[in-house]
Motif scaffolding. Sequence first.
Motif, mmCIF file in Angstrom:
data_model
loop_
_atom_site.group_PDB
_atom_site.id
_atom_site.type_symbol
_atom_site.label_atom_id
_atom_site.label_comp_id
_atom_site.label_asym_id
_atom_site.label_seq_id
_atom_site.Cartn_x
_atom_site.Cartn_y
_atom_site.Cartn_z
ATOM 1 N N ILE A 1 0.880 -1.200 -0.173
ATOM 2 C CA ILE A 1 0.228 -0.180 -0.034
ATOM 3 C C ILE A 1 0.971 1.199 -0.024
ATOM 4 O O ILE A 1 0.825 1.962 -0.603
ATOM 5 N N TRP A 2 1.963 1.727 1.087
ATOM 6 C CA TRP A 2 2.750 2.478 0.959
ATOM 7 C C TRP A 2 3.818 2.684 -0.359
ATOM 8 O O TRP A 2 3.507 3.295 -0.994
ATOM 9 N N ASN A 3 3.921 1.478 -1.315
ATOM 10 C CA ASN A 3 4.769 2.153 -2.179
ATOM 11 C C ASN A 3 4.118 2.005 -3.582
ATOM 12 O O ASN A 3 4.065 2.947 -4.037
ATOM 13 N N LEU A 4 2.693 1.534 -3.294
ATOM 14 C CA LEU A 4 1.469 1.958 -4.311
ATOM 15 C C LEU A 4 0.913 3.485 -4.263
ATOM 16 O O LEU A 4 0.864 4.524 -4.889
ATOM 17 N N ILE A 5 1.099 3.491 -2.834
ATOM 18 C CA ILE A 5 0.487 5.419 -3.221
ATOM 19 C C ILE A 5 1.981 5.968 -3.458
ATOM 20 O O ILE A 5 1.634 6.988 -4.144
ATOM 21 N N THR A 6 2.902 6.154 -3.507
ATOM 22 C CA THR A 6 3.345 6.619 -3.687
ATOM 23 C C THR A 6 4.374 6.761 -4.830
ATOM 24 O O THR A 6 5.425 7.597 -5.150
ATOM 25 N N THR A 7 4.550 5.468 -4.955
ATOM 26 C CA THR A 7 5.464 5.452 -6.404
ATOM 27 C C THR A 7 5.006 4.836 -7.165
ATOM 28 O O THR A 7 5.321 3.731 -8.342
ATOM 29 N N TRP A 8 2.930 5.008 -7.990
ATOM 30 C CA TRP A 8 2.554 3.865 -8.658
ATOM 31 C C TRP A 8 2.574 4.681 -10.080
ATOM 32 O O TRP A 8 2.912 3.730 -11.069
ATOM 33 N N TRP A 9 3.377 6.060 -10.161
ATOM 34 C CA TRP A 9 3.718 6.788 -11.485
ATOM 35 C C TRP A 9 4.922 5.692 -12.177
ATOM 36 O O TRP A 9 4.786 5.987 -13.407
ATOM 37 N N ILE A 10 5.201 5.045 -11.372
ATOM 38 C CA ILE A 10 6.372 4.065 -11.901
ATOM 39 C C ILE A 10 5.544 3.340 -13.283
ATOM 40 O O ILE A 10 6.389 3.035 -14.825
ATOM 41 N N VAL A 11 3.959 2.799 -13.653
ATOM 42 C CA VAL A 11 3.675 1.934 -14.532
ATOM 43 C C VAL A 11 2.881 2.882 -15.747
ATOM 44 O O VAL A 11 3.269 2.036 -16.833
ATOM 45 N N ASN A 12 3.624 4.817 -15.679
ATOM 46 C CA ASN A 12 3.508 5.714 -16.543
ATOM 47 C C ASN A 12 4.941 4.502 -18.142
ATOM 48 O O ASN A 12 4.495 5.177 -19.140
ATOM 49 N N SER A 13 5.833 4.261 -17.228
ATOM 50 C CA SER A 13 6.825 3.349 -18.038
ATOM 51 C C SER A 13 7.176 2.267 -18.603
ATOM 52 O O SER A 13 7.452 1.758 -19.361
ATOM 53 N N SER A 14 6.848 1.675 -17.458
ATOM 54 C CA SER A 14 6.592 -0.387 -17.891
ATOM 55 C C SER A 14 5.384 -0.447 -16.951
ATOM 56 O O SER A 14 5.604 -0.771 -15.670
ATOM 57 N N PHE A 15 4.564 -1.481 -17.131
ATOM 58 C CA PHE A 15 3.550 -1.718 -16.656
ATOM 59 C C PHE A 15 4.427 -3.240 -15.726
ATOM 60 O O PHE A 15 4.736 -3.508 -14.210
ATOM 61 N N PHE A 16 5.324 -3.764 -16.434
ATOM 62 C CA PHE A 16 6.398 -5.171 -15.572
ATOM 63 C C PHE A 16 7.481 -4.664 -14.553
ATOM 64 O O PHE A 16 7.405 -4.970 -13.751
ATOM 65 N N GLY A 17 8.129 -3.040 -15.307
ATOM 66 C CA GLY A 17 8.474 -2.434 -14.172
ATOM 67 C C GLY A 17 8.202 -2.365 -13.775
ATOM 68 O O GLY A 17 8.802 -2.295 -11.809
ATOM 69 N N PHE A 18 6.565 -1.306 -13.034
ATOM 70 C CA PHE A 18 5.969 -1.341 -11.908
ATOM 71 C C PHE A 18 5.616 -2.315 -10.896
ATOM 72 O O PHE A 18 5.872 -2.579 -9.366
#
Length: 530
Positions: free
Chosen positions: A64-81
């Motif tokens: 939950i902590w990671n999702l709220i703070t760094t969800w934006w990684i998905v904009n580059s790559s779903f696998f990376g996210f």
Amino acid sequence: MKKNFFLSILSGLLLGISWPTFGITFFIFFSIVPLLIVLKNIGQKKSKFNWLKVLSLSFLTFVIWNLITTWWIVNSSFFGFIFAISVNSFLYSLLILIYFETRKFLPKFGSFILFVSLWISFEKFHTIWDFSWPWLNLGNVFSEKISWIQWYEYTGSFGGTLWVLVINIFIYLLIDSKYKSRKIIVLKVLRIFILFISPVIFSFFISMNQKKKEKSRNFILIQPNIDPYKEKYNLTNMDNLRLIEKMTTGNLGESTHYLITPETFFSEENGEDIDQISTSILTDSINKFIDKNESMNILSGIQLYKFIYNKDSINNNSIKLNKSVWVNFYNSAILYNSKKNYQVYHKSKFVPGVEILPYKSFFKPLIGNFMLNLGGTVHGRTPQKNRSLFVSSIGDKFASIICYESIYGSFVRKFSLNGAEFFTIISNDAWWGETEGHKQLLSYSKLRAIENRKSIARVANTGISGFIDSNGNIYSKMEYNTKGILKNNLQLNNNITFYVKYGDYISRISNLMLLILLTIVLSKVVKKNI
């Protein structure tokens, strides 16, 4: 079980909504309390599956902590996210499990020292291994509350982590206590308040006593706002040089000391051959541009490469082209000025899986070049071992910190140790779009300014570019997704702070305490099994 489930969710939510650049920082001081209550509840019931409960519930908290703070990684790559969120959450969960399994062998006070030491030691470890990702180190949470943490010049960001953990523990002890006396409860609350307010007051007095720096230079920052997905790699280096000339027309003069462009601004195809760059068309054209403005120093991001024909000269990041030729790629900064002797610094901290394949000797035979794709490049990057400085045509010594490097406090302090009088940060934050990602990276830069007491000129491709003083205040900036130039003065100094001199001593003390406590635990386990 249901109660523990909701407490785990609450802890994750509190951690997440306390984070810069959108959260309420104060929540961080009791964000871990619900998770500590979960550990207590699980420990009260004997079960061979307690370890699994701890691991799964703490994993829920950290996801939950990671999702709220760094969800934006998905904009580059779903696998990376998926990879980044799951691995980081699992590592934090493992930390909690280790604490849960070892605390039973220590007295209550000793167990909390173990908790603090374990957390800080893990955060330090998360800055030095190949899968390094210190984005969520607790000390970073105060990057938007710089008036609270001017004492980072003495402790670095680990001082912030220690502050957060200690207050969380004392709040937990207050909630867990069975005191019935109102007087005792008030005294316990007062103790927590003092723990909170004392560092804030100390910070206020430090900022009040900061001396104004007399030496300053004039800067022009170029924010080209080039789309990295559609435009950037279709432009030639000469296209980008012409863009500089166009954007600075009428803005250059004898008082202009520095002109700075973003990370990988010159990145045509595979880059420039480092062995031939002194005679390249790009270098010749830049020198002609400088001849019209002799007082100016041009610092730019550039992509470089070097062919290697001797197997003994290759490194772990060298890429084999054929039986006798290898190539090293560099994400670099280059300085040009009227002295015509260009200087280069190579980026040395890389985003795992994007610019470098972690533990390459192990993973490369298994997965080849396929790893995280966070919008970066397909080639591995070769780092520079030493923290070298640039020397301008007027004798100033300064560092060029490249993008991801700026989140590493101990790494950056080495530039100050080597004599840097100011910092530049060149970055390309466009990969994550209009999200908290680029805002957080800018915000963390303020921590480096305070730790080193150095002013910073920060240039980002799509923004946010700006000027940061040695107290961490942004006094001039250009907003995200804006094309233009930013002009201002920057103050210089060669001061060495306590933190710069002694580094992450808090983590070293934590490592020592952890070693001592784990030795005690191990001895008790051995005695129990004899």
